[in-house]
Design an enzyme around this catalytic site. Sequence first.
Site, PDB file in Angstrom:
ATOM      1  N   ASP A 232      21.072  22.064  64.984  1.00 36.53           N
ATOM      2  CA  ASP A 232      21.382  20.646  64.852  1.00 36.53           C
ATOM      3  C   ASP A 232      22.445  20.201  65.848  1.00 36.53           C
ATOM      4  OD1 ASP A 232      19.538  20.129  62.900  1.00 36.53           O
ATOM      5  OD2 ASP A 232      20.934  20.298  61.232  1.00 36.53           O
TER       6      ASP A 232
ATOM      7  N   MET B 191      29.152  11.165  56.587  1.00 32.79           N
ATOM      8  CA  MET B 191      28.231  10.325  57.378  1.00 32.79           C
ATOM      9  C   MET B 191      28.380   8.844  57.035  1.00 32.79           C
ATOM     10  SD  MET B 191      24.852  12.798  57.295  1.00 32.79           S
ATOM     11  CE  MET B 191      24.906  13.068  55.507  1.00 32.79           C
TER      12      MET B 191
ATOM     13  N   LYS C 201      19.813  15.490  64.825  1.00 28.81           N
ATOM     14  CA  LYS C 201      19.626  14.124  64.332  1.00 28.81           C
ATOM     15  C   LYS C 201      20.996  13.477  64.192  1.00 28.81           C
ATOM     16  CE  LYS C 201      17.229  15.539  60.738  1.00 28.81           C
ATOM     17  NZ  LYS C 201      16.471  15.510  59.469  1.00 28.81           N
TER      18      LYS C 201
END
Length: 538
Positions: free
Chosen positions: A40, A179, A62
């Site tokens: 990632d 996030m 991502k």
Amino acid sequence: MGNDLKTGKVYLVGAGCGDPKLLTVKARELLAVCESVIYDSLVSEEMLQWTKPDCEKLYVGKRFGAHAMRQNEINELLIQKAREGKLVVRLKGGDPYVFGRGGEEFLALLEAGILCEEIPGISSAIAVPAAAGIPVTHRGLAGSVTVVTGTAAGEDGQPRLKLEFEILARLSGTLVILMGMHFLKEIAEGLIGAGKPSDTPCAVIMEGTTGNQRCLRTILSKMPGEAAAQGYTSPAVIVVGAVAKLELSSEADLPLAGVTVGVTGTPGFVERLSGALRRRGAGVWDMGFMEVRPMGKPLPDLADASWLVFTSPNGVRIFLDQMQRERRDLRSLRDKRIAVIGPGTGKVFEEAGVFPDYMPKEYDAVHLAEGLSEKILIERQAEGRLSKEAKPQAYGPAVFLRAREGSDALPRVFRQKGIPFLEAPLYELGVHKGKRAAALGREPDYIVFGSAMGVRAYFEGAAETQAVEEAVKVQTEKTEGMVQSGRRNSPRYLCIGEMCGKELAKYTNHPFLTAGESSIEGIVSCLCGDVMLRTDGN
């Protein structure tokens, strides 16, 4: 569908919270043997260097609104690689099961009949606040912690804010939001609108546990504005609650606290120096772009060799590995003597139970060549005096086991003094162009060079693209005093030794530092001394 012997296995591995040293032992062991690693965006580059040279590395990161690959495509890729018979590591930031969609990947693999195992990672929800001195629970302040994600996929697949503010605002413990930076204003307004006091302590920790970590302590109503004004962006962890006002840290006692240091060089050098700098409080930036590439050739016949000469820890490790691969017993070296350039090189031998016979007082190629050649000549003279009637026994060559691009000091001095030698390059040093481009774009307080070749590669790489050429032009003008502006000073360079410094002097007129001793300890000591002088000067 059952798993057959030709099908590989997938490990869902947690890469942890940022600092590669916080990776679990089992995770590192798997990285060392895997045939394919699918990783990632928040995975440290250093972790990828722990894989085998022939390991396949596939990026599927991502980030907010930008996906290198969709989740269903990642699932299919994992299945494909396993069906190729490979041992696959799916390397995911934090813990795979904490907002990492690891459960979805596990179920997809099970449905396809692929063996799968999850290896937990240290979650940033707990570790990042701790790294900033914030315990998520604390007697009298918070008896519980709630972890939520600030970003979720909407029905159209686009990122959305989906939080139950009415519930979250009533929580008495600590709220940790992952996030959430793209919706920071909405989060603060939503919590206050649902009844959370506007003066609730908050913290935003950016790039936690790494050398770039920054922590903003504020209150809920001011959090979005202050974070934006101070340039806080993702990746970051948001903490809301009374514990955010705590600061359990002893950074003030560390000599390099608040100083950022960019370390160039090979992965091994970067790792060793970075550890030593972090222990003294420095924020370390991995700016390494040099690659160690084993030659892959059999070792030479060492039967007649008198001395084996090593100039780097990399050379020792490759030599010992090659000995093992060729099934050469270390006892075959019992009549050989070993010379090393410095304590770091000698330590690798000592860890294998072999203790070097010679090391110069000053740790560089010139002093190694001069000191060892003098020792050999004295020994040859003594050997001749002991044999009055017969001729002296033939003195075998010294074998230089080092990088193909090694300093010319050893062969030049040995040739001048008539001492036989043999060059046996074990590896070559290459440049990872992508990493070098990234390094050229960074400006820490200090940049450390571990070799003359590293200096040369750093500055020569600046001419490869027009953008980098312009950056180097501006930097050169700064160093020569041609640009006067309000920007902070450009990085201060630090060289590991005299030869490295001579090379750097070809590229800049700006004063730079040279370590008094060509070693990790010498670099750290030099850096601490310069920081202390600058602090006292202010």
